[in-house]
Design a protein around this motif. Structure first.
Motif, mmCIF file in Angstrom:
data_model
loop_
_atom_site.group_PDB
_atom_site.id
_atom_site.type_symbol
_atom_site.label_atom_id
_atom_site.label_comp_id
_atom_site.label_asym_id
_atom_site.label_seq_id
_atom_site.Cartn_x
_atom_site.Cartn_y
_atom_site.Cartn_z
ATOM 1 N N THR A 16 2.994 -4.064 -1.415
ATOM 2 C CA THR A 16 2.199 -2.830 -2.216
ATOM 3 C C THR A 16 0.881 -2.822 -1.777
ATOM 4 O OG1 THR A 16 3.564 -3.702 -4.071
ATOM 5 C CG2 THR A 16 1.446 -2.545 -4.698
ATOM 6 N N LEU A 37 0.788 -0.971 1.442
ATOM 7 C CA LEU A 37 0.964 0.495 1.212
ATOM 8 C C LEU A 37 -0.041 1.321 0.391
ATOM 9 C CD1 LEU A 37 4.881 0.481 0.119
ATOM 10 C CD2 LEU A 37 3.853 1.441 2.339
ATOM 11 N N ARG A 38 -0.905 0.473 -0.223
ATOM 12 C CA ARG A 38 -1.811 1.302 -1.009
ATOM 13 C C ARG A 38 -3.216 1.360 -0.234
ATOM 14 N NH1 ARG A 38 0.054 4.971 -3.794
ATOM 15 N NH2 ARG A 38 0.409 4.646 -5.871
ATOM 16 N N VAL A 40 4.001 7.298 -1.813
ATOM 17 C CA VAL A 40 3.883 5.855 -1.837
ATOM 18 C C VAL A 40 3.993 5.528 -3.435
ATOM 19 C CG1 VAL A 40 2.478 4.011 -1.765
ATOM 20 C CG2 VAL A 40 2.337 5.739 0.149
ATOM 21 N N THR A 41 3.704 6.126 -4.283
ATOM 22 C CA THR A 41 3.886 5.880 -5.849
ATOM 23 C C THR A 41 5.393 6.109 -5.963
ATOM 24 O OG1 THR A 41 1.779 6.822 -6.518
ATOM 25 C CG2 THR A 41 3.338 6.928 -8.000
ATOM 26 N N LEU A 65 7.098 3.111 -4.432
ATOM 27 C CA LEU A 65 6.955 1.680 -5.121
ATOM 28 C C LEU A 65 7.667 1.679 -6.527
ATOM 29 C CD1 LEU A 65 3.054 1.224 -4.684
ATOM 30 C CD2 LEU A 65 5.018 -0.071 -3.763
ATOM 31 N N SER A 101 -3.183 0.386 -7.107
ATOM 32 C CA SER A 101 -3.503 1.836 -6.923
ATOM 33 C C SER A 101 -4.951 2.175 -7.282
ATOM 34 C CB SER A 101 -2.630 2.781 -8.149
ATOM 35 O OG SER A 101 -1.149 2.378 -7.957
#
Length: 240
Positions: free
Chosen positions: A136, A139-140, A150-151, A154, A168
């Motif tokens: 996570t 990716l963020r 990406v949201t 996830l 995030s």
């Protein structure tokens, strides 16, 4: 019917994004338009400070929740209108709220599936379940894909809500600092020169945050090289 009903919130968000993008409302946030009306803009913000910020947060949250392209225009406008600090704080609130809405709609849509995932998806799920925090945060913090994509990814991986919100907010705010700085620098440079040309981007207040954002975009290469060396040094996992 059950899957269609589950996908309805996500479909409505996508339709709202298409309508917002096609309406041309984002054109009013272009640097040229903002500079041409900067006196009226700043007078309105001075007269209605909280309402202006809430309206901006709501607009960015709507754009982020729909996943439409062009949210960078809104963020740059926030830096132009509110400055680096206020622009970053308001943008961070809008980005987090919009991402949460898109995440919840995506989780609801994906939750109705009953088919087993394909082999590639199963391996991806397996890796995420073993290292959810690492996946996570990577990716963020590393801009390998658009924020909205990406949201959704996830949500599909069933990232825990607390981890999604924390990553995030932190990962988005890192980029927002530079993007709002560019917006504020563009406002300063345009207010001084009055024309949008190549020389405008050589202004220090624009060039420095753009350089920092470019370095942030190069992070995937550095991280991928480091992780490749780490994987090569690790013994193979018997479960794979």
């Amino acid at each position: 019917m059950k899957r269609l009903r589950a996908a309805l919130p996500l479909v409505l968000l996508l339709v709202a994004g298409i309508v917002l993008y096609a309406s041309g409302a984002l054109d009013r946030l272009s640097p040229q338009h903002l500079v041409a009306h900067q006196h009226e803009l700043h007078a309105h913000i001075a007269a209605h400070p909280w309402l202006s910020r809430l309206a901006y947060v709501g607009l960015l949250a709507l754009a982020m929740s729909t996943g439409i392209p062009g949210t960078i225009v809104i963020i740059l406008a926030g830096g132009f209108a509110f400055g680096v600090v206020d622009g970053t704080l308001c943008s961070s609130a809008g980005l987090t709220l919009g991402s949460l809405i898109l995440y919840l709609a995506s989780r609801y849509a994906f939750g109705a599936g009953t088919r087993p995932p394909p082999p590639f998806a199963a391996r991806l799920h397996h890796g995420f379940e073993r290292h959810p925090v690492s996946y996570t945060l990577f990716l963020r913090f590393v801009p390998v894909m658009p924020f909205g994509a990406v949201t959704v990814g996830l949500a599909w991986l069933r990232c825990p809500l607390w981890l999604f919100l924390g990553a995030s907010w932190l990962g988005g705010t890192v980029s927002l600092v530079f993007e709002c700085s560019i917006g504020a620098g563009l406002g300063e440079a345009l207010g001084r020169d009055g024309a949008l040309d190549v020389g405008l981007f050589l202004h220090p207040s624009v060039l420095l945050p753009m350089g920092a954002l470019a370095l942030l975009a190069l992070l995937p290469l550095a991280v991928e090289r480091l992780t490749r060396r780490w994987r090569q040094a690790q013994p193979p996992d018997p479960r794979d």
